[in-house]
Design a protein around this motif. Structure first.
Motif: not given
Ligand SMILES: Cc1cc2nc3c(=O)[nH]c(=O)nc-3n(C[C@H](O)[C@H](O)[C@H](O)COP(=O)(O)OP(=O)(O)OC[C@H]3O[C@@H](n4cnc5c(N)ncnc54)[C@H](O)[C@@H]3O)c2cc1C
Length: 281
Positions: A121-141
């Motif tokens: 997203a950052k490469r597109h000039g955007r960013s996630l609004r929210v994500y978990p602190s387990s983001a390094t490995v946890s999945t969208v689903g």
């Protein structure tokens, strides 16, 4: 494992039945308490679908053979949601991990990892609004199935509030759900259907101002009004991480660039617990 079930699944995708692998899938991130662990079953097999068609075929076979399906992302939940309690097929969704960007959203497959989405997203000039602190490995689903709150939730709410629509599969096929009907799938722990992909809202990649304030927990509550993210750590926690000695509140605001040096370093450690699992791409 029943031979007919094995050969039906093998026609769709690879079927994992090695005892050592199946043993791993008895667990998620945490140890199940002793009193509950006697309910846990080793799965019959693990399958990793690569596309929607394979998911549908696996569901059809599971229904025909009357075997439960347990969906699984990265197994970081720690609540036992992806651990089988019956003789089940574990549906590991991690091979379905494509994503593509639109203006204000990203359409991401269930197995996409949050940190990889954020980097792209950052490469597109955007960013996630929210994500978990387990983001390094946890999945969208996995996170959507739990309707988690995480980094950014102070401003943007739970992940459900940041999903425009979902595509889900069940025994009747695939459907797109949005609006009020999201609640039947978000936070349902995979009991009502398999999340195939999600359209997730993005924010501008505006800078984050991070301040680290020494204060008590009671004082911290009054200092987070209007913030994007906040994280209070007491002195014992910080000492354990060798990162500080006093009770400290990290408070972050969107759209501003300055902030304290310690605040910036604190913010950069937001994914610290699972840092060893970071995938560099
Ligand atoms: C260090 C650490 C930090 C964490 N930080 C946070 C946090 O900030 N906020 C938070 O809310 N949680 C947090 N968690 C809990 C957990 O990481 C999150 O809920 C995570 O997003 C789960 O994702 P997963 O891919 O690991 O899912 P899994 O653990 O594999 O699955 C979670 C649940 O979702 C179901 N599921 C998985 N995939 C699908 C699918 N495709 N369709 C339907 N159901 C599915 C599973 O059956 C299970 O019930 C944290 C955990 C750890 C270990």
């Amino acid at each position: 494992m029943d031979g007919a079930l094995h050969s039906a699944l093998s026609r769709v995708c690879k079927v994992e039945t090695h005892p050592a692998v199946l043993w791993i899938y008895r667990y998620d991130f945490l140890t199940i308490p002793k009193q509950l662990s006697r309910f846990v079953k080793t799965p019959i097999c693990v399958v990793q679908p690569r596309n929607d068609e394979e998911v549908i075929e696996i569901l059809e076979i599971a229904e025909r053979f009357e075997v439960p399906i347990v969906p699984r992302g990265s197994g970081t939940s720690g609540y036992g949601g992806c651990v089988p309690l019956e003789n089940s097929i574990v549906l590991d969704m991690k091979l379905m991990a494509n994503f593509s960007f639109q203006n204000d959203s990203v359409i991401a497959d269930s197995g996409a990892v949050w940190q990889e989405l954020e980097r792209a997203a950052k490469r597109h000039g955007r960013s996630l609004r929210v994500y978990p602190s387990s983001a390094t490995v946890s999945t969208v689903g996995g996170w959507i199935a739990q309707n988690g709150y995480g980094i950014g939730s102070l401003k943007y709410g739970s992940v459900m509030e940041n999903v425009e629509w979902l595509e889900v599969a069940d025994f009747r096929g695939i459907k797109r759900v949005d609006g009020e009907r999201l609640k039947y799938y978000v936070g349902a722990y995979g009991t009502t259907g398999i999340i195939l992909r999600a359209c997730i809202k993005l924010r501008d990649d505006s800078p984050i101002r991070s301040e680290a304030l020494e204060c008590s927990f009671e004082e911290a509550i009054n200092k987070i009004e209007g913030a994007y993210h906040a994280n209070f750590k007491d002195k014992r926690h910080l000492a354990l991480e060798k990162f500080g000695e006093k009770d400290t509140l990290l408070v972050c605001y969107e759209g501003e660039d300055n902030g304290s040096e310690f605040g910036k370093r604190f913010w950069e450690r937001r994914l610290y617990p699972l840092r060893a699992l970071t995938t560099e791409r």
